[in-house]
Write an enzyme that holds these catalytic residues in place. Structure first.
Site, PDB file in Angstrom:
ATOM      1  N   ARG A 147       0.857  -1.188   0.000  1.00 58.71           N
ATOM      2  CA  ARG A 147       0.000   0.000   0.000  1.00 58.71           C
ATOM      3  C   ARG A 147       0.887   1.229   0.000  1.00 58.71           C
ATOM      4  NH1 ARG A 147      -3.522   2.348   5.038  1.00 58.71           N
ATOM      5  NH2 ARG A 147      -1.458   3.211   5.488  1.00 58.71           N
ATOM      6  N   TYR A 159      -2.859  11.952   5.157  1.00 57.75           N
ATOM      7  CA  TYR A 159      -2.944  10.701   5.917  1.00 57.75           C
ATOM      8  C   TYR A 159      -1.854   9.715   5.517  1.00 57.75           C
ATOM      9  CZ  TYR A 159      -4.140   5.919   6.762  1.00 57.75           C
ATOM     10  OH  TYR A 159      -4.061   4.614   7.115  1.00 57.75           O
ATOM     11  N   ASP A 212      -5.025   3.842  -0.073  1.00 59.07           N
ATOM     12  CA  ASP A 212      -6.105   4.071   0.896  1.00 59.07           C
ATOM     13  C   ASP A 212      -6.482   5.548   0.881  1.00 59.07           C
ATOM     14  OD1 ASP A 212      -7.793   4.127   3.081  1.00 59.07           O
ATOM     15  OD2 ASP A 212      -6.428   3.070   4.435  1.00 59.07           O
ATOM     16  N   HIS A 214      -8.939   6.751   2.739  1.00 62.44           N
ATOM     17  CA  HIS A 214      -9.354   7.024   4.122  1.00 62.44           C
ATOM     18  C   HIS A 214     -10.623   7.862   4.243  1.00 62.44           C
ATOM     19  CE1 HIS A 214      -7.633   6.681   8.310  1.00 62.44           C
ATOM     20  NE2 HIS A 214      -7.293   5.556   7.711  1.00 62.44           N
ATOM     21  N   GLU A 238      -8.923   1.949  -1.570  1.00 63.20           N
ATOM     22  CA  GLU A 238      -9.599   1.635  -0.299  1.00 63.20           C
ATOM     23  C   GLU A 238     -10.335   2.842   0.259  1.00 63.20           C
ATOM     24  OE1 GLU A 238      -6.800   0.012   2.489  1.00 63.20           O
ATOM     25  OE2 GLU A 238      -7.990   0.595   4.220  1.00 63.20           O
ATOM     26  N   GLU A 264     -13.277  -1.371   6.989  1.00 64.46           N
ATOM     27  CA  GLU A 264     -12.454  -1.563   8.190  1.00 64.46           C
ATOM     28  C   GLU A 264     -13.138  -1.034   9.440  1.00 64.46           C
ATOM     29  OE1 GLU A 264      -8.878   0.600   6.880  1.00 64.46           O
ATOM     30  OE2 GLU A 264      -9.277   2.088   8.416  1.00 64.46           O
ATOM     31  N   ARG A 285     -13.412  -5.476   4.198  1.00 62.58           N
ATOM     32  CA  ARG A 285     -12.254  -5.260   5.059  1.00 62.58           C
ATOM     33  C   ARG A 285     -12.529  -5.499   6.548  1.00 62.58           C
ATOM     34  NH1 ARG A 285      -7.836  -4.117   4.735  1.00 62.58           N
ATOM     35  NH2 ARG A 285      -7.719  -2.055   5.658  1.00 62.58           N
ATOM     36  N   GLU A 341      -4.180  -7.454   5.403  1.00 62.44           N
ATOM     37  CA  GLU A 341      -3.318  -6.297   5.704  1.00 62.44           C
ATOM     38  C   GLU A 341      -2.348  -6.663   6.827  1.00 62.44           C
ATOM     39  OE1 GLU A 341      -5.355  -2.868   7.303  1.00 62.44           O
ATOM     40  OE2 GLU A 341      -3.776  -1.503   6.629  1.00 62.44           O
ATOM     41  N   TRP A 404     -10.944  11.996   8.891  1.00 64.75           N
ATOM     42  CA  TRP A 404      -9.536  11.626   8.997  1.00 64.75           C
ATOM     43  C   TRP A 404      -9.366  10.263   8.426  1.00 64.75           C
ATOM     44  CZ3 TRP A 404      -6.509   7.724  11.216  1.00 64.75           C
ATOM     45  CH2 TRP A 404      -5.104   7.920  11.032  1.00 64.75           C
TER      46      TRP A 404
HETATM   47  O1  EZ4 Z   1      -6.487   4.265  10.134  1.00 68.91           O
HETATM   48  O2  EZ4 Z   1      -6.003   1.352  12.095  1.00 68.91           O
HETATM   49  O3  EZ4 Z   1      -6.012   0.446   6.412  1.00 68.91           O
HETATM   50  N1  EZ4 Z   1      -5.648   0.820   7.475  1.00 68.91           N
HETATM   51  C1  EZ4 Z   1      -5.990   1.960   8.082  1.00 68.91           C
HETATM   52  C2  EZ4 Z   1      -5.512   2.152   9.506  1.00 68.91           C
HETATM   53  C3  EZ4 Z   1      -6.518   2.885  10.386  1.00 68.91           C
HETATM   54  C4  EZ4 Z   1      -6.236   2.697  11.850  1.00 68.91           C
HETATM   55  C5  EZ4 Z   1      -7.402   3.168  12.714  1.00 68.91           C
HETATM   56  O4  EZ4 Z   1      -7.252   2.746  14.022  1.00 68.91           O
HETATM   57  O5  EZ4 Z   1      -6.675   2.745   7.478  1.00 68.91           O
HETATM   58  O6  EZ4 Z   1      -4.277   2.805   9.514  1.00 68.91           O
HETATM   59 CO    CO Z   2      -7.599   1.761   5.753  1.00 71.84          CO
END
Ligand code: EZ4
Ligand code: CO
Length: 404
Positions: A147, A159, A212, A214, A238, A264, A285, A341, A404
Site C-alpha cells: 500500500r 494521511y 487508501d 481514508h 480503499e 475496516e 475489510r 493487511e 480523517w
Molecule cells: O487508520 O487502524 O487500512 N488501514 C488503516 C488504519 C486505520 C487505523 C485506525 O485505528 O486505514 O491505519
Molecule cells: Co484503511
C-alpha cells in the site's frame, strides 16, 4: 466446562491494547482482542461492568448462544464498543474450543484452503521519491503487495505519512489530545496518479499496489480518482467515501474499473449487506476484533462469497497480534480469501503477545499451535501501563472538520 474468571488486561507496549482472558474450571483459557483505537477504556468498562458478570458460570463451548446473548440480549445492538466487547469474548471462546478439540483453529473452521496467506505492507513518503524508496524497501523485504501513501509537495498533513509538521498542535502536544491535521482534496487528486505512474515505472508490474483514501472523498471525486488510476492497475482503492450511505458507491461503480475495498470500520454484516448485495465493492475489510470475532467475521465472509466478494481483513498495528492470529486462521480457511493487511508490530508488542503465526516474505501463516496460537505475557504487559492516545482529526484549510 465452566467459565470461572474473565480478566481484561490493558497494556501499552508501543500502543494501547485491550486483551480479554477467559479462564475455565478445566484449566483451559482463551485470549481475545477488544481494542478500539482511541476509545480503549470504554470497552474495558463495558466488559467489566456489563458483560463479564453475565458470563461467569456459563459453558464456554456455547459460543453462538453467548454471542447472541451479548448481541440481542443487550437490546442496544451494534456499535463499535459493544461489538469490540463481543469480539474479545468470542475470539477467546474460539481459542478455548480449539484447544479443547486439540486443533489449530483453522481446522475447526473447516481446514486450510491454501498453504499461505498473501499480505500487504504499508509504504509512505512525503515526496514521490520517498514513496518509491519506501515501496522498494518493502519489495526487497519480500512483500508482493504494498500500500503506497504519499504526501503532496508543499502541503503537509496527508494521511499515512507520519506526523505532520508546522501545525497548531500545541494544545494536542501539551494535553495529549488528538493531533490536528490539514487536508486539501484539490491538491491530493491530481497528485496521486503521478505517484502511481512513477511507481509502475520503477517497481514494475509484478507487485500489487494498493492505495487508501481514508474516507476523504466525495463519490464524484472518487470516481475521478479511480478513473485516473486505471492505467496503473491498482489492486484496490480503499475507503474512497464514507459508507453511511452505501448508495454513494453506485456512482463510483458507474465510472471506474479500479477495484474498491471497504469496511475496516464496519461492525456487523448489516453495515456491509447492501454494498455486497449490489456488488458495489470488491473486497470486504472487516476484521475479527471489530466485527464480532470469529463468529461475526465468518458470517460476513460467507455472505460475501455469495456475491463473489473477497476478504481483506483490516490488520494495522492497532489490531493486536491476538486478532491478527484469529484473522489468519479465518484467512487460511475462507474460500473467498483476497488478502490480509499486515503493517507489522514493534518489538515490545511481539514480546507481550507470543504468537505461533509467522511471516515468510510476502506471506503469513497462523502456525500449527492448538487454539489460535496467540498468548499474552501478563507480567510483561503490566510493565507497559495505559497512556491516553487518540487518532488525529482532520480539517480543511478553512478550518472545517473533515474525515480523517
Ligand atoms: O487508520 O487502524 O487500512 N488501514 C488503516 C488504519 C486505520 C487505523 C485506525 O485505528 O486505514 O491505519
Ligand atoms: Co484503511
Amino acid at each position: 466446562m465452566k467459565i470461572t474468571e474473565i480478566r481484561v488486561i490493558v497494556s501499552s507496549p508501543g500502543r494501547n491494547f485491550v486483551t480479554v482472558k477467559v479462564i475455565t474450571d478445566e484449566g483451559l483459557y482463551g485470549i481475545g482482542d477488544a481494542t478500539v483505537n482511541g476509545r480503549e477504556l470504554a470497552v474495558v468498562s463495558y466488559l467489566e461492568e456489563h458483560v463479564i458478570p453475565c458470563l461467569i458460570g456459563r459453558d464456554p463451548m456455547q459460543i453462538e448462544d453467548i454471542w447472541q446473548y451479548l448481541y440481542r440480549g443487550c437490546y442496544w445492538r451494534r456499535g463499535p464498543i459493544t461489538m469490540a466487547a463481543i469480539s474479545g469474548i468470542d475470539i477467546a471462546l474460539w481459542d478455548i474450543k480449539a484447544k479443547a478439540a486439540n486443533m489449530p483453529l483453522y481446522q475447526l473452521l473447516g481446514g486450510a484452503s491454501r498453504s499461505k496467506i498473501m499480505c500487504y505492507a504499508h509504504a509512505q513518503g512525503r515526496s514521490i521519491d520517498e514513496v518509491v524508496e519506501a515501496v522498494m524497501a518493502k519489495k526487497e523485504d519480500g512483500y508482493v503487495a504494498i500500500r503506497a501513501q504519499s504526501g503532496v509537495p508543499g502541503f503537509e498533513g496527508i494521511y499515512g505519512i507520519g506526523s505532520s509538521k508546522g501545525e497548531k498542535n500545541s494544545r494536542a502536544r501539551i494535553k495529549n489530545l488528538p493531533k490536528e491535521e490539514v487536508w486539501s482534496t484539490e491538491k491530493y487528486l491530481p497528485h496521486i496518479p503521478k505517484v502511481f505512474e512513477k511507481l509502475r515505472d520503477v517497481v514494475g508490474w509484478d507487485t500489487h499496489l494498493l492505495h487508501d483514501a481514508h474516507h476523504r472523498l466525495t463519490s464524484i471525486e472518487a470516481a475521478r480518482l479511480g478513473k485516473d488510476l486505471e492505467p496503473y492497475r491498482l489492486f484496490w482503492l480503499e475507503d474512497p467515501v464514507p459508507a453511511e450511505n452505501p448508495e454513494n458507491y453506485r456512482l463510483i461503480r458507474k465510472h471506474t474499473t479500479t477495484p474498491i475495498a471497504l469496511g475496516e470500520i464496519f461492525n456487523t454484516i448489516w453495515d456491509a449487506r447492501q454494498l455486497m448485495e449490489e456488488q458495489l465493492i470488491d473486497y470486504i475489510r472487516t476484521t475479527s476484533v471489530h466485527a464480532g470475532g470469529v463468529t461475526g467475521l465468518r458470517r460476513i465472509f460467507d455472505f460475501a462469497s455469495v456475491y463473489g466478494i473477497r476478504t481483506a481483513c483490516h490488520g494495522p498495528s492497532d489490531v493486536s497480534p491476538v486478532a491478527m492470529g484469529a484473522n489468519l486462521h479465518i484467512d487460511l480457511w475462507v474460500p473467498n480469501f483476497g488478502i490480509q493487511e499486515f503493517s507489522g508490530y514493534r518489538e515490545a508488542t511481539h514480546e507481550v503477545f507470543p504468537h505461533a503465526w509467522s511471516r515468510d516474505g510476502g506471506y503469513l501463516h497462523p502456525g500449527e499451535a492448538i487454539g489460535h496460537g496467540v498468548d499474552i505475557d501478563e507480567d510483561l504487559a503490566a510493565k507497559y501501563p495505559y497512556k491516553r492516545g487518540y487518532l488525529p482529526v482532520n480539517r480543511l484549510q478553512d478550518g472545517t472538520l473533515w474525515h480523517w
